[in-house]
Design an enzyme around this catalytic site. Sequence first.
Site, PDB file in Angstrom:
ATOM      1  N   GLN A  30       0.798  -1.146   0.080  1.00 52.05           N
ATOM      2  CA  GLN A  30      -0.102  -0.016   0.003  1.00 52.05           C
ATOM      3  C   GLN A  30       0.879   1.444   0.302  1.00 52.05           C
ATOM      4  OE1 GLN A  30      -2.925  -2.130   3.133  1.00 52.05           O
ATOM      5  NE2 GLN A  30      -3.394   0.049   2.747  1.00 52.05           N
TER       6      GLN A  30
ATOM      7  N   ARG B  75      -8.562  -0.025   7.897  1.00 52.68           N
ATOM      8  CA  ARG B  75      -9.839   1.045   7.277  1.00 52.68           C
ATOM      9  C   ARG B  75      -9.910   2.178   8.359  1.00 52.68           C
ATOM     10  NH1 ARG B  75     -13.764  -1.628   2.955  1.00 52.68           N
ATOM     11  NH2 ARG B  75     -14.239   0.296   2.221  1.00 52.68           N
ATOM     12  N   CYS B  76      -8.871   2.708   8.800  1.00 52.76           N
ATOM     13  CA  CYS B  76      -8.988   3.633  10.132  1.00 52.76           C
ATOM     14  C   CYS B  76      -7.950   4.525  10.198  1.00 52.76           C
ATOM     15  CB  CYS B  76      -9.123   2.558  11.231  1.00 52.76           C
ATOM     16  SG  CYS B  76      -8.524   3.472  12.855  1.00 52.76           S
TER      17      CYS B  76
ATOM     18  N   GLU C 289     -12.707   4.801   4.879  1.00 52.44           N
ATOM     19  CA  GLU C 289     -12.957   4.187   6.287  1.00 52.44           C
ATOM     20  C   GLU C 289     -14.024   4.481   7.260  1.00 52.44           C
ATOM     21  OE1 GLU C 289      -9.157   5.771   7.478  1.00 52.44           O
ATOM     22  OE2 GLU C 289     -10.054   6.909   9.021  1.00 52.44           O
TER      23      GLU C 289
END
Lengths: 171, 783
Positions: free
Chosen positions: B220, B367-368, B737
């Site tokens: 990523q 996702r945060c 997110e």
Amino acid sequence: MKIRVRVNGQTYESDVEPRKLLVYYLRDDLGLTGTHVGCDTTSCGACTVLLDGKAVKSCTVLAVQANGCDVMTVEGLERDGQLHPLQTAFWEEHGLQCGYCTPGMLMSGYALLQTNPHPSEEEIRRGISGNLCRCTGYMNIVKAIRSAAVKLADASAEPSKEVAASGSSSD
Amino acid sequence: MAVRQTELRPLGKSVGRKEDPRFIRGKGRYLDDISLPGMLYMCLVRSPYAHARIKSIDTSAALQAPGVKLVITGEDLAAMNLAWMPTMANDQQMVLATGKVLFQYQEVAAVIAETREQAEDAAQLVYVEYEPLPVVVDPFKALESDAPILREDREQKSNLIFHWEAGDKEATEELFRNAPVVVKQDVRFPRVHPSPLEPCGCIADYNSATGKLTWYVTSQAPHAHRTVLSLVSGLPEHQIRVISPDVGGGFGNKVPVYPGYVCAIVASLKLGKPVKWIETRTENTTSTGFARDYHMTAEIAAEEDGRVLALRVKTIADHGAFDAAADPSKFPAGLFSIVTGSYDFKEAFVEVDGVYTNKAPGGVAYRCSFRVTEAAYLIERVMDVLARRVGVDPAELRRRNFIRKEQFPYKSPTGWTYDSGDYEKTLALALEKIGYEQLRKEQAEKRARGELMGIGISTFTEVVGAGPSHTFDIMGIKMFDSAQIRVHPTGKVIARLGVRHQGQGHETTFAQIIAEELGLSTDDVIVEEGDTDTAPYGLGTYASRSTPTAGGAAALCARRIREKAKKIAAHLLEVGEDDVVFDGVGFSAKGLASRTVTMKDIAFAAYTNVPEGMEPGLEATYYYDPPNLTFPHGAYIAVVDIDKGTGAVKVRRFLAVDDCGTVINPMIVEGQVHGGLTEGFAIAFMQDIPFDEDGNCLATNWMDYLVPTALDTPKWETDRTVTPSPHHPIGAKGVGESPNVGSPAAFVNAVVDALAPLGVEHIDMPIYPWKVWKILREHGVTE
């Protein structure tokens, strides 16, 4: 062991280790990398292909078990450069994000529509319940399969429409 | 519907995704699809013990196995000074265990062979003799004075990694001393796992002739990975090319650097051949970046009418054996101070203790944004506890406490400056759309009949766009992001960005931003990411940072090109630059709309007919250091029914109203919301990675770590409000997110609301049916 398998209409003769899984045979020996491996435990369905017309998880089938069989992978959905309506529907309905589960979803969806051309939402959800997706939340995948079903029904209804227009409908 | 991309002014439209054709045809190129000539395969040997001294490792049988080329142990790496590697959180982590192992499934040896099967076979032949040591799985026990010290390599002889705090302790205490109402709740956010469908992996390809290492990796953050690699290996950065091909989901799991990566690189350096390593699902679940694992206690001081005064939070954060959390180095767990949420607290004081235990390392931002999920969950849960205590409807309690829209920019008591928001409007829309009052009536009727129905609200505020260099860095590197745009003579554009998408649709949305700014169609723009040899330096895609950072860079980079284009337009139109206007489609002479040149005309002129003295060409690079973070918010409402016989919770309805500022592509935003809600649902009802007292991981694959299917997943209803970010170039805030951050509290609040008549105030996730069933039985509810 020697096997003879028809994959997406083409026949292959190969010598494979007895323990080789069908998914690795497709990916590594035939270079058909559209079929993915996601979980190793038959949980995710990213490796779903059609074996003699039936959707199977190719991580749970030995290559030797496919001997003499007909296999269809995601690469076989496209015909003469034309996307299958199911593929276009996934595109139109935003039925994918990272795309990793997509080939398996397409093959499960395809198998479902072969046996049930007019599935209800519940039947679609059941039909893809062996395929996991981490990105889309399933709603758009369900929509895509439903939309493809309608398109396929319309396409197959076309000839009979012509018949109807000529005044000799048998319906 | 979607798919067509040709129109001009594409921003805000549901343009069909440019990346989809390759995926629906099985032509994506994920890591394991890549095969290089002469490529070898690596398999890792992992520890069966959570804590044990390694007495000996015998690799002789493995070395003699068919096809085996190399076996690497920690001792071999130590000889190369590579036994340990830095983590993203400024800790160090063993690459291969030396001396002892600290968690089950820890990497102990690497076997490299000609085929995957040979490597796996030979890995079975590596004989490791272990001497088990006392295991610490409970982070509270890890902090006790007689707990075994897990990390003997550290100077500080305790299992405390860090103590971090935010806010004004004294002022908070003062408010608590005099408050009419105080509520207190312990809340656990379980250890969960991002579990992308594609596991992690890499191919290291070292060319001994050129000295160049090409490293294909599920990443990523390819640039950050290259820098880490350079620091670890000593190879100069320009001799390392990191290529992140199509990535089959990341969710934070593909941000850290894992030991397997380093081993594959060492193997390729030693053997001069490409070496591939792909994790199994079990390796992914048990050894790569988990998320959450926070034990939190929150107290709210409030007035009798429920108006909040102060918030006090204490948290124990279980980081496992190595602190590999993806936290910006300036403040471990820093975004946990967003815990005051959407509410106007006068004061707050937050403490977090990071702790080592015998578990896999991690604490990634799943996702945060670096712990904002835990924070949002805690405050939204505890606001409901307060609502019940003071006897005010949870929607009304929230309304009473919201930061008002006229208070923005709002300075929070822990120091963040919220950019913009209109919480009342968003909640009002959600309540209206779901028919809140009607649902409460229905609930009252059902309760009278003894039925269990619950309504849960979460009005969360998010903080995304990591970010601003005054606050954020990873290992000291500022967290800007970048874009480089080249307009070719025929007006076709290649744009390269420093981020790396994993399904978020960057190839489409960034093309939309650039096309909008340049007066082109998205068909004219190709977006490329993930190759460090071609893309400008950037910090990657996670924590919903791409649109706030790289999206800003893309817009500003395009505007830089537009400035030059305007000069060329003036030259072509034979007017002064001040007399040229851009209307989003073309440039025309002021007052003479008929005299127009398009970006395509200008592009050609940039290579054939530039004004005298102007440098030819039409391209630009922009590194964007955002002035602030962005603060999306949302109002989520869950409606559940509970089966008294089985304890099963049915999510009857779920509505998510999001406000992520300017929307680039509504279809993609909705898709992101659907996906995030599904992950939030999974966390609330299905997922946990438990350990037994010996440190055995009890959720090692997708047969016991549950991922929801199409049958489990509820239907999602969505809507939105739009409050643009005042400081972002196009007003966008980021959304990926939000649904994962905001939804767990809505689900849990709904279940607790359903069980409230029994006196239930809180249930920890995951809410398995048996957990509810037990509560029902404890309260005498049998059917």
